[in-house]
Design an enzyme around this catalytic site. Structure first.
Site, PDB file in Angstrom:
ATOM      1  CE1 TYR A   3      -9.156   2.681   6.789  1.00 23.92           C
ATOM      2  CE2 TYR A   3      -8.013   3.760   8.466  1.00 23.92           C
ATOM      3  CZ  TYR A   3      -7.930   3.068   7.283  1.00 23.92           C
ATOM      4  OH  TYR A   3      -7.113   3.355   6.336  1.00 23.92           O
ATOM      5  CE  LYS A   4      -7.581  -0.079   4.559  1.00 20.73           C
ATOM      6  NZ  LYS A   4      -6.243   0.144   4.987  1.00 20.73           N
ATOM      7  NE  ARG A  32      -8.520  -4.153  -2.736  1.00 17.41           N
ATOM      8  CZ  ARG A  32      -8.472  -3.030  -1.017  1.00 17.41           C
ATOM      9  NH1 ARG A  32      -7.211  -3.920  -0.406  1.00 17.41           N
ATOM     10  NH2 ARG A  32      -9.122  -2.356  -0.765  1.00 17.41           N
ATOM     11  CG  PHE A  84      -1.859   1.357   1.462  1.00 20.21           C
ATOM     12  CD1 PHE A  84      -3.312   0.495   0.354  1.00 20.21           C
ATOM     13  CD2 PHE A  84      -1.570   2.283   1.343  1.00 20.21           C
ATOM     14  CE1 PHE A  84      -4.251   1.833   1.045  1.00 20.21           C
ATOM     15  CE2 PHE A  84      -2.399   3.083   1.397  1.00 20.21           C
ATOM     16  CZ  PHE A  84      -3.922   2.435   1.111  1.00 20.21           C
ATOM     17  CG  ASP A 107       0.687  -1.712   6.876  1.00 23.27           C
ATOM     18  OD1 ASP A 107      -0.413  -2.278   7.618  1.00 23.27           O
ATOM     19  OD2 ASP A 107       0.399  -0.856   6.284  1.00 23.27           O
TER      20      ASP A 107
HETATM   21  C1  LIG Z   1      -5.379   1.040   4.742  1.00 19.45           C
HETATM   22  C2  LIG Z   1      -4.419   0.718   4.281  1.00 19.45           C
HETATM   23  C3  LIG Z   1      -2.964   1.757   4.717  1.00 19.45           C
HETATM   24  C4  LIG Z   1      -4.088   3.086   5.362  1.00 19.45           C
HETATM   25  O1  LIG Z   1      -2.912   3.987   6.040  1.00 19.45           O
HETATM   26  P1  LIG Z   1      -4.153   4.980   7.052  1.00 19.45           P
HETATM   27  O2  LIG Z   1      -2.833   6.195   7.417  1.00 19.45           O
HETATM   28  O3  LIG Z   1      -4.960   4.250   8.141  1.00 19.45           O
HETATM   29  O4  LIG Z   1      -4.811   6.026   5.142  1.00 19.45           O
HETATM   30  C5  LIG Z   1      -1.840   1.311   5.104  1.00 19.45           C
HETATM   31  N1  LIG Z   1      -1.175   0.872   4.719  1.00 19.45           N
HETATM   32  C6  LIG Z   1      -1.807  -0.444   4.591  1.00 19.45           C
HETATM   33  C7  LIG Z   1      -1.186  -1.534   4.219  1.00 19.45           C
HETATM   34  C8  LIG Z   1      -3.194  -0.330   3.690  1.00 19.45           C
HETATM   35  O5  LIG Z   1      -3.382  -1.259   3.533  1.00 19.45           O
END
Ligand SMILES: *Cc1c(COP(=O)(O)O)cnc(C)c1O
Length: 409
Positions: free
Chosen positions: A219-220, A368, A125, A194
């Site tokens: 939030y996921k 996805r 990400f 992460d």
């Molecule tokens: C969704 C996601 C994020 C999002 O980061 P935020 O700071 O919460 O916006 C970061 N890393 C990964 C791997 C994700 O899937």
């Protein structure tokens, strides 16, 4: 379809998690396969936020002493069991992006052995790489990228810290956290995990895998609400090794002493920064009430059953339409199904959304679908697959309106 609706209903009758669905407010006619981007709303969240609004109205500033101020640690402790972490090892605060920055500074800043490189992984990400770039640019460190699929061990020379996702957001592939952590430590580096696509998606084993540092969001899969706070994990014996760079007053040893100089709190609290949203924490806490009842191995079993069901229902029609299924094998799978169709992927996802089947599309070419065992039934998955089949067989995605791009995909 090869799998019958009766079979899906049978699986629902044997599902030990079936009762959780009633605790979520899902719109009529929606089959939601995007809980990996934004989880659905727990019914109790609405009342919890309303109660905090009332508390704000009636108690005013006294609310901070009625559970608002210590929410980051309280919710961290409630989250810890889902992550395989202990009491006092998780704090709910800020977001993944900021928490990564804090941990990078905490880990790289203190090294005296000349290691000045931060390694992030290609194909992860983007924010993880972006923040590593920003951190290195302003701190005078070197940023390197591990090309996707490359052997990690070959890239660890001179590396102080590597940032890795346990589950990749595109492929849904899961790394072996224990083996990878051992490897990184053996090379004299640290790893920040992460957990964006692991927390609430599968049992995470932070302590048992030897992990020292991790970040994630709520939030996921954890259903904390849009913009719900993230979390940060630091193993108990690694919490007093210096400052983190966002040295704000909430991470101070005595925030209400209003000292002129910063002194970090002795424990996980040092990773807090400044004032947080009491409203956001109350929505998340309502979700954590539900999670307290969830057996994680049972959740994992259902997650794998749902992803397999979806793939079984679609295998023949995906092959006919040249759509590639890149979903990893069971033992390496997160809680999603990943398909590739570079030509029509975006339009197919839009056509599905028009039918109430919500998945998402990620460039380049990735369709996805996230599977959330608490509020998806096997019957839901069967119907989602039926819609998918109909969209493909009727060529519905060819309608030009499905190729118009929105700002958030
Ligand atoms: C969704 C996601 C994020 C999002 O980061 P935020 O700071 O919460 O916006 C970061 N890393 C990964 C791997 C994700 O899937």
């Amino acid at each position: 379809m090869r799998v019958t609706l009766d079979h899906a209903r049978d699986l629902d009758r044997q599902d030990p998690l079936a009762d959780f669905k009633q605790h979520f407010a899902l719109p009529e006619g929606v089959l939601y396969l995007d809980g990996n981007s934004l989880g659905a709303q727990p019914r109790a969240a609405r009342d919890a936020v309303a109660a905090t609004m009332d508390q704000w109205r009636d108690e005013l500033i006294k609310g901070w002493n009625q559970g608002w101020f210590d929410a980051p640690e309280r919710l961290g402790n409630r989250l810890a069991p889902l992550l395989g972490a202990g009491e006092g090892e998780v704090v709910v605060t800020d977001n993944i992006t900021l928490n990564l920055f804090k941990l990078l500074g905490y880990l790289v800043g203190r090294r005296s052995d000349g290691r000045r490189a931060v390694l992030s992984e290609g194909g992860n990400f983007p924010t993880d790489g972006y923040i590593a770039q920003g951190f290195c640019r302003f701190g005078g460190y070197t940023h390197r990228v591990l090309p996707e699929g490359d052997d990690l061990a070959a890239h660890l020379d001179g590396v102080a810290v590597v940032v890795l996702s346990e589950v990749n957001y595109r492929t849904g592939r899961r790394r072996d956290m224990a083996a990878t952590t051992r490897l990184v430590h053996a090379h004299g580096a640290e790893v920040i995990w992460d957990l964006a696509h692991s927390a609430g998606a599968l049992p995470v084993a932070l302590n048992d895998s030897g992990a020292r540092y991790a970040v994630g969001c709520t939030y996921k899969y954890l259903n904390g609400g849009p913009g719900a706070p993230g979390f940060l994990y630091v193993r108990r014996d690694c919490q007093e090794e210096g400052w983190q760079p966002l040295s704000g007053w909430h991470g101070h040893a005595a925030p209400f002493a209003f000292d002129a100089d910063y002194a970090p709190a002795a424990d996980i609290t040092r990773f807090r920064t400044g004032t947080h949203s009491a409203l956001a924490y109350s929505a998340l806490e309502a979700s954590l009430d539900l999670w307290a009842e969830v057996d994680m191995p049972t959740l994992r079993a259902k997650s794998l059953a749902l992803t397999e069901l979806f793939r079984d229902c679609l295998a023949d029609v995906l092959a006919t339409h040249g759509i590639e299924d890149i979903t990893p094998a069971l033992e390496e799978r997160g809680s999603q199904v990943s398909l590739i169709d570079a030509a029509h992927g975006y339009a197919i996802v839009q056509a599905l959304i028009a039918r109430g089947v919500i998945g998402d599309y990620r460039e380049p070419g990735l369709l996805r679908f996230g599977f959330t065992p608490l509020y998806l039934s096997h019957e839901d998955v069967w119907h989602a697959a039926r819609h998918f089949r109909e969209v493909l067989e009727a060529g519905e995605y060819r309608d030009p309106r499905f190729s118009v791009r929105a700002a958030v995909t």
